[in-house]
Enzyme design. Structure first.
Site, mmCIF file in Angstrom:
data_model
loop_
_atom_site.group_PDB
_atom_site.id
_atom_site.type_symbol
_atom_site.label_atom_id
_atom_site.label_comp_id
_atom_site.label_asym_id
_atom_site.label_seq_id
_atom_site.Cartn_x
_atom_site.Cartn_y
_atom_site.Cartn_z
ATOM 1 N N VAL A 143 1.037 6.900 -0.432
ATOM 2 C CA VAL A 143 0.305 5.993 0.458
ATOM 3 C C VAL A 143 -1.098 5.757 -0.086
ATOM 4 O O VAL A 143 -1.804 6.703 -0.432
ATOM 5 C CB VAL A 143 0.209 6.597 1.882
ATOM 6 N N CYS A 144 -1.486 4.494 -0.140
ATOM 7 C CA CYS A 144 -2.836 4.129 -0.566
ATOM 8 C C CYS A 144 -3.654 3.827 0.689
ATOM 9 O O CYS A 144 -3.563 2.746 1.272
ATOM 10 C CB CYS A 144 -2.786 2.911 -1.484
ATOM 11 N N LEU A 145 -4.395 4.827 1.126
ATOM 12 C CA LEU A 145 -5.253 4.687 2.307
ATOM 13 C C LEU A 145 -6.554 5.403 1.971
ATOM 14 O O LEU A 145 -6.553 6.611 1.685
ATOM 15 C CB LEU A 145 -4.573 5.308 3.532
ATOM 16 N N ASN B 210 0.800 -1.229 0.000
ATOM 17 C CA ASN B 210 0.000 0.000 0.000
ATOM 18 C C ASN B 210 0.834 1.282 0.000
ATOM 19 O O ASN B 210 0.281 2.370 0.131
ATOM 20 C CB ASN B 210 -0.956 0.004 1.191
#
Length: 185
Positions: A113-115, A106
């Site tokens: 950042v993949c959030l 992620n």
């Protein structure tokens, strides 16, 4: 009596100068800064997370958070994130980047950042504490279903043991494939 009048006159002069901007001026805080100040004062972080202000306490809009997971694949690593908060916060999510190069499904090699709560699921009721817990959760439960690093995500899905080996190799300072990762443990 004359000394007292001079003191009063001097005070009146200073007050007029200050109101015209000639004296020490107080910077007016944006609504975003006021909300961020409140969020930071109410932080309730896990003991493995710390916050610091590299530009000093006068720049609350830019800060760093260090996360040292105490469980999972990333146990004992230290990962530093930069936060840039917009003046229109909380109507816009903070911009978060990982300064630590990490092998993670992620987080890509550039630190993006993949959030979901930093993108489409952001709502003004969320706060900095929520974001930090979300980042912390990425280290305890990496998500291979919503990846930025597709190679790491595929290894996590297909071969969790190899994923664990790759994470350890990266955290101790080594190569995973053609990519070198500096030590973060």
């Amino acid at each position: 009596m004359i000394g007292l009048f001079k003191v009063k006159e001097k005070q009146r002069e200073q007050a007029q100068n200050a109101s015209r901007g000639g004296g020490a001026s107080v910077k007016k805080q944006s609504a975003g800064e006021l909300r961020l100040h409140k969020d930071i004062s109410e932080l309730n972080l896990p003991s493995s997370c710390t916050i610091s202000f590299p530009n000093g306490k006068d720049d609350l809009m830019n800060f760093e958070v260090s996360i040292k997971p105490d469980d999972g694949y990333y146990h004992n690593g230290t990962f530093v994130f930069t936060f840039q908060v917009s003046p229109v916060y909380p109507h816009e999510a903070p911009k978060v980047k990982c300064k630590t190069k990490v092998y993670h499904p992620n987080i890509d090699l550039e630190g993006n950042v993949c959030l979901n709560i930093l993108r489409e699921d952001w709502k003004p009721v969320l706060n900095i504490n929520t974001v930090i817990y979300g980042l912390f959760h990425l280290f305890t439960e990496p998500n291979s279903e919503d990846p930025l690093n597709h190679d790491a995500a595929q290894v996590l899905r297909d071969n969790p043991k190899l994923f664990e080996t790759n994470v350890r190799r990266a955290m101790t300072g080594g190569y995973v494939g053609q990519t070198f990762f500096p030590r973060c443990i």
